[in-house]
Motif scaffolding. Sequence first.
Motif, short mmCIF file in Angstrom:
data_model
loop_
_atom_site.label_atom_id
_atom_site.label_comp_id
_atom_site.label_asym_id
_atom_site.label_seq_id
_atom_site.Cartn_x
_atom_site.Cartn_y
_atom_site.Cartn_z
N GLU A 101 0.83 -1.21 0.00
CA GLU A 101 0.00 0.00 0.00
C GLU A 101 0.86 1.26 0.00
OE1 GLU A 101 -2.88 -0.21 3.15
OE2 GLU A 101 -3.61 -2.15 2.46
N GLN A 104 2.27 1.70 -3.49
CA GLN A 104 1.24 2.14 -4.44
C GLN A 104 0.84 3.60 -4.23
OE1 GLN A 104 -1.96 -0.88 -4.48
NE2 GLN A 104 -1.24 -1.19 -6.57
N SER A 105 1.00 4.11 -3.03
CA SER A 105 0.61 5.49 -2.75
C SER A 105 1.67 6.51 -3.21
CB SER A 105 0.35 5.67 -1.25
OG SER A 105 1.57 5.65 -0.53
#
Length: 189
Positions: A101, A104-105
Amino acid sequence: MIRRSDLLWAFFVLAGLGALMNHQAASGRPADPPGRWPSGLERGSNFTLLLFAHPHCPCTRATLRQLERRLQPLKAQLKTFVVFVKPPDTEQDFHLDELWELSQSMSGVTTLCDDDGRWARAFGCYTSGQALLYGPDGGLRFAGGLTASRGHEGDSIGLEAVETLGRAATVTEVYGCPLSTQGDTFCRP
């Protein structure tokens, strides 16, 4: 008067600290990357940075934070891939965790799942946190880690090498867990 039990306690405390410091400073297996970009993954037209990661390696969190904070100014010159290795015989969502995560951010970063470690093998990578920088000509400019020790955030020779697009050091040690490990309790920063 010093009691024997106090001496024994002090010995075990010092031995534990020594073991922790030894682990903190122990680098992983170095990569054996190809000198030229292999086929199978599209590289950037300018510089391309690959970061190989084990999704459950706590040491890699520091590497991703280094990437997020320090390399964002280079995103116009640098195509960046974070490649999470999913070892064979693991659950389908093994790679989906907080590190995935976080990756991906990040702006300008492409996050990929490497089923069975095929790309890691093609690029000769064995340790989580291994970074490879390839130039516009497809030649290898840098291979190593972006941190100075396990879980350490801050200046490092590897980070400087990438920030200078390979004009600094060309090889550094990498600090992280083995990419092929299937468990999630194998490394503690």
